[in-house]
Scaffold this active site. Structure first.
Site, PDB file in Angstrom:
ATOM      1  N   ASP A 179     -10.225 -57.468  33.401  1.00  0.00           N
ATOM      2  CA  ASP A 179      -9.220 -58.126  33.068  1.00  0.00           C
ATOM      3  C   ASP A 179      -8.916 -56.905  31.656  1.00  0.00           C
ATOM      4  OD1 ASP A 179      -7.634 -60.368  32.422  1.00  0.00           O
ATOM      5  OD2 ASP A 179      -8.434 -59.834  30.829  1.00  0.00           O
ATOM      6  N   TYR A 306      -3.490 -60.304  23.002  1.00  0.00           N
ATOM      7  CA  TYR A 306      -2.379 -60.396  23.383  1.00  0.00           C
ATOM      8  C   TYR A 306      -1.392 -60.077  22.677  1.00  0.00           C
ATOM      9  CZ  TYR A 306      -4.559 -62.114  27.674  1.00  0.00           C
ATOM     10  OH  TYR A 306      -4.886 -62.944  29.549  1.00  0.00           O
ATOM     11  N   HIS A 364      -9.993 -62.659  40.322  1.00  0.00           N
ATOM     12  CA  HIS A 364      -9.786 -61.095  39.614  1.00  0.00           C
ATOM     13  C   HIS A 364     -11.163 -61.247  38.332  1.00  0.00           C
ATOM     14  CE1 HIS A 364      -7.761 -60.332  35.795  1.00  0.00           C
ATOM     15  NE2 HIS A 364      -8.091 -61.230  35.438  1.00  0.00           N
TER      16      HIS A 364
END
Length: 386
Positions: A179, A306, A364
């Site tokens: 990630d 983000y 993930h």
């Protein structure tokens, strides 16, 4: 600025746990979804049952004790106090390794892997595979401080991690992550090529090679279809984080139910659990990780990464920016991962791939879901570059 590294223990006041339970009991619930699946989000019945368990049966003190059994520290890097786990191996020739998580993960992801990585002999392995494990919490995550000004993107985090490894006395080391940890590890390799012996990425971020689009393999077609589906149906969280992290942050800081739904939805979508959030991880594991967002109140600060960096990462994934990474690279593609580039695509961005493996299970959160496979992958790659 002080280079002091101070020991750290997690000691959550009992009143904070009581407040959490009270908020869960007083939750104001919406009506149930109008479908029979997860297509509108987390089903009401599932979330109510999980939050009932969280309020009535979940034991944070168990998780707290497990974390406190590890050597934890805080130190100030570039003006920000960073929390990290540092487990030195008893093996004299161990390779230092900085291991970075992402969102919505935490250092909890790596708890089952740290022991086998740092002390392989005690876990039936070979001393030659040992690591000194350094596992920091990203800025604004876990028990690291929250940035108070803009600018803490992946490149600055990588610079901080390089400073951390230098402060700990490590002149040569590996970097690994998933990630956000994938991007941070890649930036470390760009910034400190003389210090980084290799990077292990799960997965590598690389765009499709335009020259292959008329001759795609079945696996490549499947990977592109998954990306298209995700862009249409599974990317709302990312858009909100990237554009209005402060707005969503109010709900995530005030309501444990909102935080639980926001994060557990992603564990359901991104793990290899057959459509069940608890198919890959237990309830306690899900909540242990969730508590590292609830207790320090990092809903907004974690989402803000983000806003800082997702456009840069998107440029890498789309191929808008050509940045070849020459460091020795290991790549592990777990079966249920979203980004699943083929090797021929990845080699355009990472021309020095030494290890490549496409696994038949795992998702993930590789270290969380499949710790033994995760450890095997790290060992296999770093044997080649020690």
């Amino acid at each position: 600025m002080s280079d002091e590294v101070t020991e750290f223990r997690i000691e959550v006041p009992e009143e904070d746990l009581g407040d959490l339970r009270d908020r869960l009991r007083r939750a104001r619930w919406p009506e149930r979804e109008t479908v029979q699946d997860w297509s509108q989000g987390v089903p009401l019945a599932y979330l109510q049952d999980l939050c009932r368990y969280w309020a009535q049966e979940y034991d944070w003190r168990r998780a707290e004790a497990r974390l406190n059994a590890l050597a934890q520290f805080r130190t100030t890097l570039d003006g920000l106090a960073i929390h990290f786990v540092h487990v030195r191996s008893p093996c004299p020739d161990a390779l230092p390794l900085v291991l970075t998580h992402g969102w919505p993960g935490s250092i909890v992801e790596f708890l089952d892997a740290i022991g086998p990585l740092s002390d392989p002999v005690a876990h039936g392995g070979d001393a030659a595979d040992a690591f000194h494990v350094v596992c920091p919490s990203l800025p604004g995550y876990g028990f690291s401080d929250k940035p108070t000004a803009r600018g803490w993107g992946i490149e600055r985090i990588a610079t901080a991690w390089i400073g951390l490894m230098r402060r700990l006395g490590y002149s040569r080391y590996g970097a690994a992550g998933g990630d956000w940890g994938t991007s941070v590890s890649t930036c470390i390799a760009q910034q400190a090529p003389a210090q980084v012996g290799g990077i292990h990425l799960f997965p590598p971020l690389a765009p499709p090679d335009p020259e292959t689009l008329d001759d795609l393999t079945e696996r490549e077609r499947s990977a592109l279809a998954a990306l298209d589906h995700s862009a249409e149906w599974d990317s709302g969280y990312s858009t909100e984080h990237a554009t209005r992290p402060q707005t969503i942050g109010y709900a995530l800081a005030d309501s444990p139910v909102a935080l639980c739904a926001w994060i557990v939805e992603k564990f359901r979508a991104w793990t290899d659990g057959g459509g069940d959030p608890e198919g890959a991880l237990t309830r306690d594991q899900l909540l242990d990780n969730l508590m590292l967002y609830w207790l320090p109140g990092t809903g907004a600060s974690s989402a803000r990464l983000y806003w800082e960096s997702i456009r840069q990462v998107s440029d890498w994934i789309s191929g808008t920016v050509d940045d070849s990474i020459t460091a020795p690279t290991g790549c592990s593609i777990f079966a249920h991962e979203l980004q699943r580039p083929s090797r021929r695509w990845a080699e355009r961005r990472f021309p020095n791939i030494r290890h490549w493996n496409e696994l038949d299970r795992g998702g993930h959160f590789a270290a969380f879901e499949q710790p033994e496979l995760f450890v095997d992958e790290l060992r296999a790659f770093f044997r080649l570059v020690r």
